[in-house]
Write a protein that holds these residues in place. Structure first.
Motif, PDB file in Angstrom:
ATOM      1  N   ILE A 137     -17.301  -1.784  -4.677  1.00 43.64           N
ATOM      2  CA  ILE A 137     -18.603  -2.494  -5.085  1.00 43.64           C
ATOM      3  C   ILE A 137     -19.592  -2.323  -4.292  1.00 43.64           C
ATOM      4  O   ILE A 137     -20.751  -1.956  -4.341  1.00 43.64           O
ATOM      5  N   ALA A 138     -19.238  -2.918  -2.899  1.00 40.71           N
ATOM      6  CA  ALA A 138     -20.381  -3.054  -1.724  1.00 40.71           C
ATOM      7  C   ALA A 138     -20.953  -1.655  -1.728  1.00 40.71           C
ATOM      8  O   ALA A 138     -22.139  -1.325  -1.384  1.00 40.71           O
ATOM      9  N   ARG A 139     -19.970  -0.626  -1.593  1.00 39.28           N
ATOM     10  CA  ARG A 139     -20.238   0.880  -1.140  1.00 39.28           C
ATOM     11  C   ARG A 139     -21.230   1.330  -2.337  1.00 39.28           C
ATOM     12  O   ARG A 139     -22.271   1.854  -2.254  1.00 39.28           O
ATOM     13  N   ARG A 143     -25.013   2.557  -1.683  1.00 42.43           N
ATOM     14  CA  ARG A 143     -25.459   3.995  -2.203  1.00 42.43           C
ATOM     15  C   ARG A 143     -26.651   3.867  -3.292  1.00 42.43           C
ATOM     16  O   ARG A 143     -27.678   4.513  -3.104  1.00 42.43           O
ATOM     17  N   SER A 144     -26.579   2.877  -4.058  1.00 44.02           N
ATOM     18  CA  SER A 144     -27.778   2.812  -5.016  1.00 44.02           C
ATOM     19  C   SER A 144     -29.145   2.416  -4.498  1.00 44.02           C
ATOM     20  O   SER A 144     -29.998   2.726  -5.103  1.00 44.02           O
TER      21      SER A 144
ATOM     22  N   LEU B 102     -29.030   0.361   6.927  1.00 47.81           N
ATOM     23  CA  LEU B 102     -28.190   0.508   5.751  1.00 47.81           C
ATOM     24  C   LEU B 102     -29.114   1.388   4.845  1.00 47.81           C
ATOM     25  O   LEU B 102     -28.902   2.456   4.211  1.00 47.81           O
ATOM     26  N   CYS B 103     -30.372   1.036   4.987  1.00 46.88           N
ATOM     27  CA  CYS B 103     -31.614   1.773   4.120  1.00 46.88           C
ATOM     28  C   CYS B 103     -31.559   3.195   4.676  1.00 46.88           C
ATOM     29  O   CYS B 103     -31.798   4.006   3.895  1.00 46.88           O
ATOM     30  N   ALA B 104     -31.514   3.262   5.885  1.00 48.07           N
ATOM     31  CA  ALA B 104     -31.440   4.951   6.579  1.00 48.07           C
ATOM     32  C   ALA B 104     -30.171   5.489   6.239  1.00 48.07           C
ATOM     33  O   ALA B 104     -30.085   6.631   6.422  1.00 48.07           O
ATOM     34  N   GLY B 105     -29.147   4.926   5.791  1.00 49.40           N
ATOM     35  CA  GLY B 105     -27.950   5.688   5.293  1.00 49.40           C
ATOM     36  C   GLY B 105     -26.726   5.158   6.004  1.00 49.40           C
ATOM     37  O   GLY B 105     -25.811   5.898   5.679  1.00 49.40           O
ATOM     38  N   ALA B 106     -26.988   4.221   6.666  1.00 51.41           N
ATOM     39  CA  ALA B 106     -25.601   3.684   7.386  1.00 51.41           C
ATOM     40  C   ALA B 106     -24.579   3.023   6.407  1.00 51.41           C
ATOM     41  O   ALA B 106     -25.051   2.658   5.286  1.00 51.41           O
ATOM     42  N   THR B 107     -23.430   3.201   6.410  1.00 47.37           N
ATOM     43  CA  THR B 107     -22.478   2.603   5.337  1.00 47.37           C
ATOM     44  C   THR B 107     -21.854   1.358   5.748  1.00 47.37           C
ATOM     45  O   THR B 107     -21.336   0.607   4.846  1.00 47.37           O
ATOM     46  N   GLY B 129     -13.798   4.220   1.964  1.00 47.29           N
ATOM     47  CA  GLY B 129     -14.926   4.306   0.765  1.00 47.29           C
ATOM     48  C   GLY B 129     -15.289   2.460   0.623  1.00 47.29           C
ATOM     49  O   GLY B 129     -16.105   2.618  -0.326  1.00 47.29           O
ATOM     50  N   GLY B 130     -15.321   1.959   1.546  1.00 47.64           N
ATOM     51  CA  GLY B 130     -15.914   0.438   1.291  1.00 47.64           C
ATOM     52  C   GLY B 130     -17.179   0.422   2.166  1.00 47.64           C
ATOM     53  O   GLY B 130     -17.479   1.458   2.837  1.00 47.64           O
ATOM     54  N   SER B 131     -17.683  -0.785   2.247  1.00 53.37           N
ATOM     55  CA  SER B 131     -18.707  -1.079   3.159  1.00 53.37           C
ATOM     56  C   SER B 131     -18.722  -2.382   3.333  1.00 53.37           C
ATOM     57  O   SER B 131     -19.381  -3.462   3.115  1.00 53.37           O
TER      58      SER B 131
END
Lengths: 215, 215
Positions: A137-139, A143-144, B102-107, B129-131
Motif C-alpha cells: 500500500i505504501a508503494r 507511486r500515485s 519521494l516526490c522526485a521518485g525515490a521509493t 515492491g514495498g516502501s
DNA sequence: GCCTAAATACCTCAAATGGGTGATTGACTC
DNA sequence: GAGTCAATCACCCATTTGAGGTATTTAGGC
C-alpha cells in the motif's frame, strides 16, 4: 498534540455493522488503559449524524458497510471533522478499497484479524501523527503522488513539447520563436493535439494535460 | 519480479561522497548473502553517467551530495531507469529533503545510523515492491496526495465559479448564459481572477487552478 | 525502395480573448 | 455616514485563436 495530559485516553468511535466485531472491538479498547470507546455505530449514516456532536480522536470505520460505504463516510467525516483521524477496518489489506479510502481522507487502516496488541499499537501510531501501512500500500501511495508523466501518451514528442508551452499560456508566435519553427507549424501541431486529446480549446487542453499528467 | 531465480542477489549501487560510509555500506552489502554491491560512486554526475550501462536493482543515494544533489540525481535516474528503485540515504529522517526525494521518485529511504540488519531489511522491502517509511513521513505523503481544495483561496465565491467554467473551456458568452449574467460581467470577473492569480491568459489560469487545487 | 508518421509550412476568416477605463448597486465594517 | 468590497454592466480596440483547408520534407519501419 490534542492530548496534552498524557494519561487522557485516546477516544475512539467505531462504525461497524457486524455486531460481534463491533462489541469485540469495543471490549478490546475499553479493556486497555489509554483507550476509550466513546461511541459505536452500526451504519455510516448513524455515525455522520451523531459524531460531530462529540468528535472522538479516532474513528474506526468498516469499509464494507451496507448503505453508505465506509469510503463515502470517510470523505464526509474528513471534511467535517478535520481534527479526527479516520482509520479503516478491512479484512483484506491489499485492496483497492484501502487505497481509495486513503484517497478519501483516511489516515490509516487496520486488518480485522490483527491481534489486539497490534491493533492498539496502530491506533496509537495514527493518534501520534503516523500512518501505518503495509509495504504494497505504501508503494501504491507513493507511486500515485509521484506524478509520472503518462508514458502511454498519444502525443508525439514534439506535440508534448508544444503542449508544455501551451500550458504556460504562450502565444503561437512566442512558441514558434522559442522552437525555431513557423507559427503555421505551431498551429498544425496544436490542431493535432486538440484532435488527439478530444478538445477544442486551449483551456481544455491544459486541463487535460494537467489531469492526465501528460506533461 | 525481476529476480526469478530466488538465489540471485539484489544488485545495489551506492552514491555517497563520504568514502568511509561508502566503503562501510559496500562491506555490509557484500558481506551479506543475497546482496551485492555492484557499483559505488562518489558523485551524482558519476552515477548518472555510468549507471545506465549496467542498471542495478537498487540505488542507495546520499541526499546531501556536493555538486548535483541526490534529489536531482534521483529525478534523472528515475526517469532513465524506471526499473531501478532509488533509496535515499539520510542522517535525519524527518526531513523536508526526504519528502522531496519521494516526490522526485525515490521509493524509500534509509537512515545512515540504522543497524546493518535493519538496513538490509529495508533494501529487501524496497526490492520486493514495498516502501518502508517512518510514521511521520507516511503521514505527510498521504496528506499530500489527499487533494484538499485550498481554503485560503484569494478568490471570491463567484470568481471560483467562473474559474471553474473557464477550466471547462467555455466561452465568455456560454458562461454568461449559464450564470444568467451579461458577458461583460463575466469579463470583469475574469479580469479580476487574472489579476489575483497573477496570470494573463486563460491557459495560465487553468494551470494555476489545477496546480493549487483552487477548484 | 516504398510507405507512413511526424514535422514543417502556407492561406483565409469569423469568433474569442485580453487590456484599458469607468459606473452602479447592495452589503458589510468602522 | 464614509469607506470598502463583491457583483453587476458597459464600451473601445488590437491581437489571438480555432476551424477550414492543402502541401512539402524528413525519418523510420518493412
Amino acid at each position: 498534540m490534542r492530548r496534552e495530559i498524557e494519561d487522557q485516553p485516546i477516544c475512539v468511535a467505531i462504525v461497524e455493522d457486524d455486531e460481534a466485531i463491533r462489541h469485540s472491538l469495543a471490549q478490546i479498547l475499553n479493556g486497555s488503559p489509554g483507550y476509550l470507546c466513546v461511541n459505536a455505530f452500526e451504519s455510516a449514516e448513524d455515525a455522520i449524524a451523531n459524531l460531530p456532536a462529540d468528535p472522538p480522536d479516532v474513528v474506526l470505520m468498516d469499509i464494507g458497510l451496507p448503505g453508505m460505504s465506509g469510503i463515502e463516510a470517510t470523505q464526509i467525516l474528513h471534511d467535517r471533522l478535520p481534527e479526527t483521524d479516520v482509520v479503516m477496518l478491512t479484512v483484506q489489506e491489499n485492496d483497492d478499497a484501502v487505497f481509495n479510502s486513503l484517497c478519501a481522507g483516511a489516515t490509516g487502516y487496520l486488518i480485522k484479524s490483527m491481534p489486539p496488541a497490534q491493533l492498539l499499537q496502530s491506533i496509537d501510531e495514527v493518534y501520534r501523527g503516523g500512518s501505518p501501512m503495509s509495504a504494497s500500500i505504501a508503494r501504491r501511495v507513493i507511486r500515485s503522488f509521484q506524478s509520472e508523466p503518462d508514458i502511454a501518451s498519444p502525443l508525439t514528442r514534439r506535440e508534448r513539447e508544444i503542449l508544455e508551452h501551451l500550458c504556460n499560456g504562450e502565444s503561437y508566435r512566442v512558441i514558434a520563436e522559442k522552437l525555431f519553427i513557423s507559427g503555421h507549424t505551431v498551429r498544425s501541431h496544436i490542431k493535432n493535439i486538440y484532435e488527439k486529446l478530444q478538445v477544442n480549446s486551449r483551456a481544455e487542453a491544459v486541463r487535460k494535460a494537467m489531469q492526465e499528467k501528460l506533461i
